[in-house]
Scaffold this active site. Sequence first.
Site, PDB file in Angstrom:
ATOM      1  N   CYS A 139     -20.371   0.243  37.436  1.00  0.00           N
ATOM      2  CA  CYS A 139     -22.338  -0.222  37.773  1.00  0.00           C
ATOM      3  C   CYS A 139     -22.615  -1.183  36.324  1.00  0.00           C
ATOM      4  O   CYS A 139     -23.577  -1.122  36.622  1.00  0.00           O
ATOM      5  CB  CYS A 139     -22.158   1.964  37.520  1.00  0.00           C
TER       6      CYS A 139
ATOM      7  N   ASP B 185     -22.334  -0.019  33.053  1.00  0.00           N
ATOM      8  CA  ASP B 185     -23.100   0.343  31.925  1.00  0.00           C
ATOM      9  C   ASP B 185     -21.862   0.893  30.937  1.00  0.00           C
ATOM     10  O   ASP B 185     -20.582   0.177  30.885  1.00  0.00           O
ATOM     11  CB  ASP B 185     -22.404   2.356  32.048  1.00  0.00           C
TER      12      ASP B 185
ATOM     13  N   CYS C  44     -25.345   6.894  32.364  1.00  0.00           N
ATOM     14  CA  CYS C  44     -25.547   7.799  33.158  1.00  0.00           C
ATOM     15  C   CYS C  44     -24.983   9.085  32.650  1.00  0.00           C
ATOM     16  O   CYS C  44     -24.031   9.128  31.138  1.00  0.00           O
ATOM     17  CB  CYS C  44     -24.646   7.696  35.010  1.00  0.00           C
TER      18      CYS C  44
ATOM     19  N   CYS D 275     -17.321   7.085  36.117  1.00  0.00           N
ATOM     20  CA  CYS D 275     -18.129   7.561  35.362  1.00  0.00           C
ATOM     21  C   CYS D 275     -17.165   7.858  33.808  1.00  0.00           C
ATOM     22  O   CYS D 275     -16.983   7.686  32.990  1.00  0.00           O
ATOM     23  CB  CYS D 275     -19.196   8.184  34.963  1.00  0.00           C
TER      24      CYS D 275
END
Length: 131
Positions: free
Chosen positions: A36, A38, A61, A105
Amino acid sequence: MAMTYSEKVRDHFANPRNVGTLEDADGVGEVGNAVCGDIMKMYLKIDDGIITDAKFNTFGCGAAIATSSMATEMIKGKPIEEAEQLTNQAVVEALDGLPPVKIHCSVLAEEAIKAALDDYRSRKRDEIVHD
Ligand code: FES
């Protein structure tokens, strides 16, 4: 399909532990999530081979925040060898699971801890070389 998060995930997301920076960190690791984009930065304070403090900052996130919060709680007070073996699966289990699409994540925290420990070790090597 609605995603459901466990109580623990929601708790660690709403009240994340160990958010921030450590000015006098002994190891700092920064990693990016290939999935992603991040980013996560991890700061560790290490005394005599024991992780005495851990803080993190993330542009990530909610699942990344919750897993990092739990991961920092899990490594505090532990020897570095043990912290290094912490897997994202163990963190996800401690949080009573994550929706499958959010598993990637949880990798950020594990990788950031490993990167911070690598940084710590290379600083140690430098100390030895320069003494
Ligand atoms: Fe990027 Fe969760 S979507 S860390």
